[in-house]
Write a protein that holds these residues in place. Structure first.
Motif, PDB file in Angstrom:
ATOM      1  N   ARG A 129       6.281  -8.096  -9.924  1.00 30.58           N
ATOM      2  CA  ARG A 129       5.209  -7.271  -9.360  1.00 30.58           C
ATOM      3  C   ARG A 129       4.788  -7.897  -8.037  1.00 30.58           C
ATOM      4  NH1 ARG A 129       1.196  -3.919 -11.741  1.00 30.58           N
ATOM      5  NH2 ARG A 129       0.181  -2.790 -10.018  1.00 30.58           N
ATOM      6  N   PRO A 130       4.848  -7.163  -6.930  1.00 31.28           N
ATOM      7  CA  PRO A 130       4.463  -7.755  -5.640  1.00 31.28           C
ATOM      8  C   PRO A 130       2.974  -8.070  -5.592  1.00 31.28           C
ATOM      9  CG  PRO A 130       4.762  -5.389  -5.408  1.00 31.28           C
ATOM     10  CD  PRO A 130       5.220  -5.742  -6.801  1.00 31.28           C
ATOM     11  N   ASP A 131       2.614  -9.079  -4.830  1.00 33.25           N
ATOM     12  CA  ASP A 131       1.200  -9.384  -4.614  1.00 33.25           C
ATOM     13  C   ASP A 131       0.542  -8.278  -3.795  1.00 33.25           C
ATOM     14  OD1 ASP A 131       1.558 -11.857  -5.932  1.00 33.25           O
ATOM     15  OD2 ASP A 131       2.279 -12.771  -4.078  1.00 33.25           O
ATOM     16  N   SER A 132       1.329  -7.695  -2.901  1.00 33.66           N
ATOM     17  CA  SER A 132       0.867  -6.533  -2.136  1.00 33.66           C
ATOM     18  C   SER A 132       2.094  -5.787  -1.630  1.00 33.66           C
ATOM     19  CB  SER A 132      -0.019  -6.965  -0.953  1.00 33.66           C
ATOM     20  OG  SER A 132       0.698  -7.789  -0.051  1.00 33.66           O
ATOM     21  N   GLY A 133       1.861  -4.549  -1.197  1.00 34.11           N
ATOM     22  CA  GLY A 133       2.966  -3.720  -0.746  1.00 34.11           C
ATOM     23  C   GLY A 133       3.348  -2.691  -1.790  1.00 34.11           C
ATOM     24  N   GLN A 134       4.301  -1.839  -1.431  1.00 26.54           N
ATOM     25  CA  GLN A 134       4.676  -0.712  -2.294  1.00 26.54           C
ATOM     26  C   GLN A 134       6.186  -0.572  -2.413  1.00 26.54           C
ATOM     27  OE1 GLN A 134       2.476   2.197   0.183  1.00 26.54           O
ATOM     28  NE2 GLN A 134       1.552   2.891  -1.743  1.00 26.54           N
ATOM     29  N   VAL A 135       6.618  -0.049  -3.567  1.00 24.98           N
ATOM     30  CA  VAL A 135       7.991   0.400  -3.778  1.00 24.98           C
ATOM     31  C   VAL A 135       7.923   1.898  -4.046  1.00 24.98           C
ATOM     32  CG1 VAL A 135      10.074   0.222  -5.184  1.00 24.98           C
ATOM     33  CG2 VAL A 135       8.679  -1.823  -4.745  1.00 24.98           C
ATOM     34  N   LEU A 136       8.604   2.684  -3.228  1.00 19.11           N
ATOM     35  CA  LEU A 136       8.595   4.135  -3.379  1.00 19.11           C
ATOM     36  C   LEU A 136      10.011   4.648  -3.603  1.00 19.11           C
ATOM     37  CD1 LEU A 136       6.320   3.373  -0.972  1.00 19.11           C
ATOM     38  CD2 LEU A 136       5.883   5.827  -1.244  1.00 19.11           C
ATOM     39  N   VAL A 137      10.163   5.577  -4.537  1.00 15.19           N
ATOM     40  CA  VAL A 137      11.432   6.254  -4.790  1.00 15.19           C
ATOM     41  C   VAL A 137      11.207   7.743  -4.593  1.00 15.19           C
ATOM     42  CG1 VAL A 137      13.238   6.744  -6.465  1.00 15.19           C
ATOM     43  CG2 VAL A 137      12.214   4.470  -6.387  1.00 15.19           C
ATOM     44  N   ASP A 138      11.912   8.313  -3.615  1.00 12.19           N
ATOM     45  CA  ASP A 138      11.707   9.722  -3.239  1.00 12.19           C
ATOM     46  C   ASP A 138      10.237  10.022  -2.998  1.00 12.19           C
ATOM     47  OD1 ASP A 138      14.365  10.431  -3.185  1.00 12.19           O
ATOM     48  OD2 ASP A 138      14.413  11.117  -5.263  1.00 12.19           O
ATOM     49  N   GLY A 139       9.561   9.079  -2.346  1.00 13.19           N
ATOM     50  CA  GLY A 139       8.166   9.271  -1.980  1.00 13.19           C
ATOM     51  C   GLY A 139       7.163   8.954  -3.059  1.00 13.19           C
ATOM     52  N   GLU A 140       7.629   8.683  -4.274  1.00 15.42           N
ATOM     53  CA  GLU A 140       6.727   8.374  -5.381  1.00 15.42           C
ATOM     54  C   GLU A 140       6.505   6.875  -5.470  1.00 15.42           C
ATOM     55  OE1 GLU A 140       6.656   8.505 -10.310  1.00 15.42           O
ATOM     56  OE2 GLU A 140       8.327   9.404  -9.182  1.00 15.42           O
ATOM     57  N   ASP A 141       5.252   6.457  -5.496  1.00 12.55           N
ATOM     58  CA  ASP A 141       4.916   5.042  -5.601  1.00 12.55           C
ATOM     59  C   ASP A 141       5.147   4.577  -7.035  1.00 12.55           C
ATOM     60  OD1 ASP A 141       3.880   2.495  -5.545  1.00 12.55           O
ATOM     61  OD2 ASP A 141       1.970   3.041  -4.630  1.00 12.55           O
ATOM     62  N   ILE A 142       6.145   3.710  -7.227  1.00 10.56           N
ATOM     63  CA  ILE A 142       6.454   3.208  -8.571  1.00 10.56           C
ATOM     64  C   ILE A 142       6.090   1.734  -8.715  1.00 10.56           C
ATOM     65  CG2 ILE A 142       8.331   4.880  -8.859  1.00 10.56           C
ATOM     66  CD1 ILE A 142      10.271   2.448  -8.463  1.00 10.56           C
ATOM     67  N   THR A 143       5.280   1.217  -7.788  1.00 11.42           N
ATOM     68  CA  THR A 143       4.959  -0.212  -7.790  1.00 11.42           C
ATOM     69  C   THR A 143       4.397  -0.668  -9.128  1.00 11.42           C
ATOM     70  OG1 THR A 143       4.415   0.048  -5.437  1.00 11.42           O
ATOM     71  CG2 THR A 143       3.807  -2.031  -6.489  1.00 11.42           C
ATOM     72  N   GLY A 144       3.571   0.146  -9.751  1.00 15.62           N
ATOM     73  CA  GLY A 144       2.963  -0.241 -11.022  1.00 15.62           C
ATOM     74  C   GLY A 144       3.653   0.318 -12.250  1.00 15.62           C
ATOM     75  N   VAL A 145       4.791   0.971 -12.066  1.00 18.01           N
ATOM     76  CA  VAL A 145       5.501   1.572 -13.196  1.00 18.01           C
ATOM     77  C   VAL A 145       6.315   0.504 -13.917  1.00 18.01           C
ATOM     78  CG1 VAL A 145       7.269   3.258 -13.857  1.00 18.01           C
ATOM     79  CG2 VAL A 145       5.617   3.810 -12.048  1.00 18.01           C
ATOM     80  N   PRO A 146       6.252   0.417 -15.247  1.00 18.53           N
ATOM     81  CA  PRO A 146       7.045  -0.574 -15.983  1.00 18.53           C
ATOM     82  C   PRO A 146       8.538  -0.397 -15.734  1.00 18.53           C
ATOM     83  CG  PRO A 146       5.393   0.434 -17.404  1.00 18.53           C
ATOM     84  CD  PRO A 146       5.399   1.227 -16.140  1.00 18.53           C
ATOM     85  N   ALA A 147       9.286  -1.493 -15.872  1.00 16.85           N
ATOM     86  CA  ALA A 147      10.717  -1.481 -15.585  1.00 16.85           C
ATOM     87  C   ALA A 147      11.465  -0.414 -16.377  1.00 16.85           C
ATOM     88  CB  ALA A 147      11.302  -2.866 -15.860  1.00 16.85           C
ATOM     89  N   HIS A 148      11.118  -0.242 -17.658  1.00 16.25           N
ATOM     90  CA  HIS A 148      11.881   0.672 -18.508  1.00 16.25           C
ATOM     91  C   HIS A 148      11.624   2.141 -18.196  1.00 16.25           C
ATOM     92  CE1 HIS A 148       8.011   0.412 -20.638  1.00 16.25           C
ATOM     93  NE2 HIS A 148       8.299   1.603 -21.151  1.00 16.25           N
ATOM     94  N   ARG A 149      10.663   2.406 -17.301  1.00 15.51           N
ATOM     95  CA  ARG A 149      10.360   3.793 -16.935  1.00 15.51           C
ATOM     96  C   ARG A 149      10.721   4.099 -15.485  1.00 15.51           C
ATOM     97  NH1 ARG A 149       4.358   4.822 -17.925  1.00 15.51           N
ATOM     98  NH2 ARG A 149       4.998   6.837 -17.038  1.00 15.51           N
ATOM     99  N   ARG A 150      11.481   3.237 -14.848  1.00 16.23           N
ATOM    100  CA  ARG A 150      11.754   3.411 -13.416  1.00 16.23           C
ATOM    101  C   ARG A 150      13.025   4.196 -13.102  1.00 16.23           C
ATOM    102  NH1 ARG A 150       9.596  -1.328  -9.475  1.00 16.23           N
ATOM    103  NH2 ARG A 150       7.505  -1.488 -10.378  1.00 16.23           N
TER     104      ARG A 150
END
Length: 377
Positions: free
Chosen positions: A70-91
């Motif tokens: 989990r990053p300390d800050s920043g975002q991970v987006l897939v097709d524009g959807e922010d998945i930064t807080g989404v658990p690994a098994h739901r990504r």
């Protein structure tokens, strides 16, 4: 039947890849900074290799996309959807590890079908999908074998098939070839690239092997100290590096001490005056007003001529097939790598004195490194 099961039963392997964006990722472990504001966008269906020295942050970046970090800050987006807080098994991400990570008590086909079983897919559908994937990776005849009955390359193919079983939007490869011998690595990297193109899946490939990165990737992202130095197609990265770090990290590069011209955009090297390619930070900057700089040059750009009166000497030669890589010691003690046709070695033996020249085209120049020595030719 669920949408997932309908999808698994389709005969087509093709799926449009996703756009993945890493925005300002920061991640620290105690006092160590792994990611320092990493920004990177990977286009649909693209294979991007993350390349850099140990500790540069490439594996942390991959694990952040996977959801294992989990990053300390920043975002991970897939097709524009922010998945930064989404658990690994739901990504909706598939991952292949360096160590295969197969279940030793399951057969090859059951290893491939494991994720499908966990997702509630019926036995018939998951067996059909697993068999399809074993065919895709060229191992249908090994369906009933256990991991200890397979070679390393076969195990990694099974791991790849397992990662693809749920048709993920993104595929993550964490140094998947590093545990294999050279010939298997070569074969498997070609197969991975073929499959990736066939499936059209957006892929991150972490490797410390420059040859793998340059031969497989659509673009190579070179990282240093948690930051992106340059992301470009392999040829551009090699021929037009954006920094001295990239120039010296990708491929082989020699530093030749030289002297910058008097604010005229030229440099004197090996007795010639050449124009400066001023793209690198610090290009043509003298040290303390002396005008000393380093010219950065690839081995294939150095011309070597046997010369009894030359001031440089060949001190090493490595056979590379059609070419031989020479190590040439300059008069000041510095060394330069030069590639020459192997047939020319009849006049360029170790110990011979030579003259070095560079082609008449702009050269990359960086701030002078005091460890490089003085002018030489």
């Amino acid at each position: 039947m669920t949408d997932l099961m309908n999808d698994l039963e389709t005969t087509s392997h093709t799926r449009t890849g996703a756009t993945v964006e890493l925005r300002g990722l920061h991640r620290s472990f105690g006092t160590a900074t792994a990611l320092d504001g990493l920004d990177l966008t990977v286009e649909p269906g693209e294979l991007v290799a993350l390349l850099g020295p140990s500790g540069c942050g490439k594996t942390t970046a991959l694990r952040t996309v996977a959801g294992f970090e989990r990053p300390d800050s920043g975002q991970v987006l897939v097709d524009g959807e922010d998945i930064t807080g989404v658990p690994a098994h739901r990504r909706d991400v598939g991952m292949v590890f360096q160590s295969y990570s197969l279940f030793p008590h399951l057969t090859a086909i059951d290893n491939v079908a494991f994720g499908l079983r966990m997702s509630g897919v019926g036995k018939a559908a998951r067996r059909a999908r697993a068999a399809e994937l074993l065919e895709l990776v060229g191992l249908p005849q090994y369906a009933g074998r256990f991991p200890h009955q397979l070679s390393g390359g076969q195990q990694q193919r099974i791991a790849l098939a397992r990662a693809l079983a749920l048709r993920p939007r993104v595929l993550l490869l964490d140094e998947p070839l590093s545990a294999l011998d050279a010939q298997v690595r070569l074969t498997l990297r070609e197969e991975i690239r073929r499959l990736q193109r066939q499936l059209g899946i957006t892929t991150f490939f972490v490797t410390h092997d420059q040859e793998e990165a340059l031969s497989m990737a659509d673009r190579v992202a070179v990282m240093s100290a948690g930051r992106l130095e340059q992301c470009a197609p392999p040829a551009e990265l090699y021929e037009r590096p954006a920094s001295a770090f990239v120039a010296e990290f990708v491929g082989v590069m020699s530093r030749i001490p030289a002297r910058a011209g008097a604010n005229d955009g030229t440099v004197d090297v090996f007795g010639r005056t050449l124009p400066v390619d001023g793209r690198l930070p610090g290009a043509a900057e003298g040290a303390g007003g002396t005008g000393e700089v380093d010219v950065l040059v690839r081995p294939e750009a150095v011309d070597v001529t046997a010369d009894r009166t030359g001031t440089s000497r060949i001190v090493g030669a490595a056979f590379l097939g059609g070419t031989t890589r020479l190590t040439v010691r300059l008069a000041d003690g510095g060394e330069v790598m030069a590639d020459v046709p192997t047939h020319a070695m009849t006049t360029l033996s170790v110990g011979a004195t030579v003259t070095l020249t560079l082609p008449d085209r702009p050269v990359l120049v960086d701030r002078h490194s005091r460890g490089s020595g003085g002018d030489g030719g």
